[in-house]
Enzyme design. Structure first.
Site, short mmCIF file in Angstrom:
data_model
loop_
_atom_site.label_atom_id
_atom_site.label_comp_id
_atom_site.label_asym_id
_atom_site.label_seq_id
_atom_site.Cartn_x
_atom_site.Cartn_y
_atom_site.Cartn_z
N GLU A 86 15.32 26.57 -5.76
CA GLU A 86 14.22 26.77 -6.68
C GLU A 86 13.54 28.14 -6.58
O GLU A 86 13.01 28.63 -7.57
CB GLU A 86 13.17 25.66 -6.45
CG GLU A 86 13.67 24.25 -6.71
CD GLU A 86 14.05 24.02 -8.16
OE1 GLU A 86 13.43 24.64 -9.05
OE2 GLU A 86 15.01 23.26 -8.41
N SER A 466 -13.15 -37.20 5.39
CA SER A 466 -13.67 -37.34 6.75
C SER A 466 -13.73 -36.02 7.50
O SER A 466 -14.24 -35.99 8.63
CB SER A 466 -12.82 -38.34 7.53
OG SER A 466 -12.98 -39.64 6.99
#
Length: 814
Positions: A86, A466
């Protein structure tokens, strides 16, 4: 000389014109040039990742895949590959490469085409952050000016690091860290030279040069990158040749989910979006470390799934998903079966299959994968036909009673064999936490998140049955009752003026023991004793006491049915309330996020929960202590009675032994465990909550259709003696999942009993009367009392009666 003078003058004039043109261009585009100061504090769009406490990835949220990396962590060959391809003069130019510009201009003049962009890495960074890819001269001018600004603001290494983390590399991968994971499932340092070159070749055309979509073009581009690396003397001829010969190995790799825990992940996602907003939560690269432990979370999910399948199997087989052909039709070809299966959505752990052959006691089926499997009789014999939630047909004797070729069925691999299966109709939730701090160790909100994203652990308010009784008994202890107090366990027949009928709460099962100590009443979950205690303490006083445990006032039904569990509470709320009995009376706050980090691993915050403090901690660091809502003596007395719910009492040798409702937890062979079952009317909701000092777990099982009973199961002669039969209940429906989970959760944990705190005394009492005893045999036991509450009278040998023996037991005591 004249010619030289004219040339010099021409050069000066052209330079001035060029400078004036440059200045004019600058002022022309100045208003459109963004400030590059934002690059100093740039926030790359990085997805949020959610981890377990031990660092395993649970999930990832965000559209873009990005794994930010520091430049010092990038392998040198990777840097060289990008520079060679690049911008090979990156470290030499000032953001704009004059040589590159001249070369690009020459190509444009000679060919009339824009074949070379002359963009440096800095210019590409400028375009990626601030501009578009449009091939226009004015964009190039802006790109140059922004690049010059960037070079003034950032160092070369900072520019390169930003570029390599920002650049688009296809398949929603942004930056080289994400590309390494997406294409190769590796970290950067694990890549080969050929793989690094492949990634470095992608910026030119991420889609066209993608090695997954177009491996041929990608390979050509990779070799160009290798050639440039060789020409720049970054690699040797041998390295170049070896890398060129390397095959294309790229394939798509999703986020490496190491533990699938979707309900916890969704809790994190929801919290982060609510706290930071959607954009910041999804794109800031947050790393969220939850409190769950991977092995324990996995065990929780497996225990819940196995338990729901166990319920579903004992209630019978509801038949195939559909029938592709019957016995009078020709069978479908393998390819046609596979085409059909490809359109079937599977929900783990179930797999779709089609029966292709049935023997006397086995069957052969074809999976979506194309594999043939055998279903042995041990994986089929459970499948008696379902009639209703309370009735099942006779057990089958052959496989042909269950299956025929052409049926599309569900199977799962369980206990090292294939098993006929089906979607469980009920659902469940499990919450496990550290009761000392509120740290959630595991949480499961349902059978399958893919099937339903409704989190029953945190959202489903269901009647607790319960499971409410420990809180009722806590209120009783705070109002003068003791573990030795005798309450009459006899039927109640109370006229209710408001509705004009008699209220007759019953025990379940309908067994009544007459006068009974409170310890045994809680352990055996005596409904009528709970009602009598609530009446004795007072409804309003009891309800107010329950609010101390973090329950919401609107969820506490202020009627006498509260004693039987009419309150609607989520499993997480129940676990929080129960923790108070495990930690000495402190109300902790459950939490599920342990630490928050940024994209680079910097800690942004850690959980600082309020903990259950002892006396020393309370003196030295009171600001760290969770509020104490009941006394530690009260908490211990409740936990002690819950211990008897598992281990029972009396003497089996002398035929006075009895079991508690949670006796199945004895399978864990740990004396430090306490627990409580919970079942509502008609077995609509079933619960089990149990704990020691360090681990507390609550399990709920029921239907999403609130009010639908869980039914009952008859004995299946094919399954032997270790099966659950009869009505579903907290002990038979919820507790098995609790036992399976705690087997794993406690595997490496030391014994951690709830220790008696100061302020208690232990004295021997008579089991029948609850009075003091001088005996040292099966008729007595040591019992705990808060100081000043122990009985003062002794049970007499000649008068071993109870407070109720000398008066008739009335049906209505209120």
């Amino acid at each position: 000389m004249t010619l030289l003078r004219r040339a010099t003058q021409f050069f000066i004039v052209m330079s001035i014109l060029a400078l004036l043109t440059l200045i004019s261009l600058y002022y022309y585009v100045k208003s459109d040039i963004p400030s590059v100061e934002v690059l100093r504090d740039v926030q790359l769009q990085t997805p949020m990742q959610v981890f377990t406490q031990d660092g395993k990835l649970i999930n990832q949220f965000g559209e873009k895949r990005r794994i930010p990396v520091k430049i010092e962590d990038i392998p040198t060959p990777m840097l060289q590959a990008f520079l060679a391809t690049e911008d090979n003069r990156f470290y030499e130019h000032f953001g704009v490469d004059p040589i590159g510009i001249v070369r690009s201009a020459f190509v444009l003049i000679s060919t009339g085409q824009k074949k070379q962009g002359a963009s440096t890495i800095t210019m590409q960074l400028a375009r990626n952050f601030f501009l578009t890819r449009e091939k226009a001269y004015i964009r190039k001018v802006k790109e140059i000016f922004i690049a010059l600004h960037i070079e003034q603001l950032l160092s070369k290494d900072e520019i390169l690091e930003l570029y390599l983390n920002k650049i688009e590399l296809g398949n929603r991968a942004f930056g080289i860290g994400a590309a390494a994971q997406v294409y190769y499932g590796k970290q950067l340092h694990e890549l080969t030279l050929a793989q690094m070159a492949m990634i470095a070749g992608l910026p030119k055309a991420p889609s066209a040069l993608n090695p997954i979509r177009n491996p041929t073009r990608a390979k050509l581009r990779r070799n160009v990158v290798l050639g440039r690396m060789f020409s720049e003397k970054y690699i040797t001829k041998a390295q170049y040749d070896e890398a060129r010969r390397a095959p294309i190995t790229a394939r798509f790799h999703g986020a490496e989910i190491e533990l699938y825990a979707p309900y916890i992940a969704e809790m994190v996602r929801s919290y982060m979006v609510e706290t930071y907003g959607e954009d910041k939560a999804y794109n800031s690269g947050f790393k969220v470390f939850t409190t769950v432990e991977s092995s324990i979370q996995k065990a929780a999910q497996q225990a819940l799934i196995n338990n729901l399948h166990s319920y579903d199997m004992r209630h019978g087989y509801r038949g195939p998903e559909r029938i592709l052909w019957n016995t009078e039709q020709p069978s479908m070809s393998t390819n046609k079966i596979l085409d059909t299966l490809r359109n079937v959505k599977e929900i783990d752990p179930l797999q779709a299959a089609v029966v292709v052959d049935v023997a006397e006691q086995s069957a052969t089926a074809l999976l979506k994968s194309g594999d043939y499997i055998t279903l042995p009789w041990s994986g089929l014999k459970w499948a008696r036909a379902y009639i209703s939630d309370t009735r099942q047909a006779m057990p089958p004797k052959t496989a042909t009673e269950i299956l025929t070729p052409g049926m599309q069925i569900w199977v799962r691999h369980h206990e090292q064999q294939w098993q006929l299966s089906q979607y469980p109709r009920p659902t469940s939730a499990l919450v496990s936490m550290d009761p000392q701090s509120g740290r959630i160790k595991a949480l499961v909100g349902g059978y399958s998140f893919a099937q339903s994203q409704y989190n029953r652990a945190t959202q489903a308010k269901r009647q607790v049955g319960s499971n409410i009784k420990p809180f009722i008994y806590s209120a009783a202890f705070e109002n003068g009752y003791t573990l030795a107090t005798i309450i009459n366990d006899a039927p109640i027949n109370q006229w209710d003026k408001s509705v004009g009928v008699a209220w007759r709460p019953k025990n379940s099962p309908e067994v009544y023991n007459g006068p009974i100590r409170i310890r045994r009443a809680l352990a055996q979950s005596k409904n009528v004793v709970s009602v009598r205690l609530l009446k004795g303490v007072g409804l309003e006083r009891t309800a107010d006491h329950l609010l101390k445990f973090g329950f919401q006032d609107q969820d506490i039904n202020r009627s006498e049915s509260l004693a039987l569990g009419s309150a609607a509470i989520t499993p997480l709320e129940m676990a929080r309330g129960m923790s108070t009995f495990a930690n000495g009376g402190h109300l902790i706050e459950p939490y599920f996020i342990k630490e928050l980090q940024d994209a680079f691993g910097k800690t942004l915050g850690k959980a600082e929960p309020l903990i259950a403090c002892d006396e020393q901690q309370l003196e030295t660091h009171p600001q760290r202590c969770a509020p104490q809502v009941i006394s530690e003596q009260n908490a211990f007395l409740v936990a002690s009675a819950m211990h008897s719910a598992i281990w029972g009492g009396g003497s089996w040798r002398h035929k006075t032994g009895w079991t508690g409702t949670g006796w199945r937890a004895q399978a864990l062979k740990r004396r430090d465990l306490v627990g409580k079952t919970g079942t509502t009317n008609d077995s609509v909701d079933t619960w089990f909550s149990g704990f020691n000092r360090n681990v507390l777990t609550t399990v709920w099982v029921g239907f999403d259709d609130a009010g639908k009973p869980l039914g009952r199961a008859a004995y299946n002669a094919n399954l032997g003696s270790n099966q659950i039969v009869g009505a579903e209940s907290g002990a038979t429906t919820a507790q098995p999942a609790w036992v399976d989970f705690m087997q794993v959760a406690l595997a490496d944990q030391p014994v951690a009993p709830i220790e008696p705190p100061p302020g208690l005394i232990s004295t021997r009492i008579d089991l029948k009367t609850g009075l003091l005893s001088n005996k040292n045999d099966h008729t007595s036991r040591f019992e705990y009392f808060e100081s000043g509450t122990a009985p003062t009278k002794y049970a007499l040998d000649e008068d071993n009666s109870t407070p109720f023996d000398n008066e008739p037991i009335r049906e209505e005591l209120f």
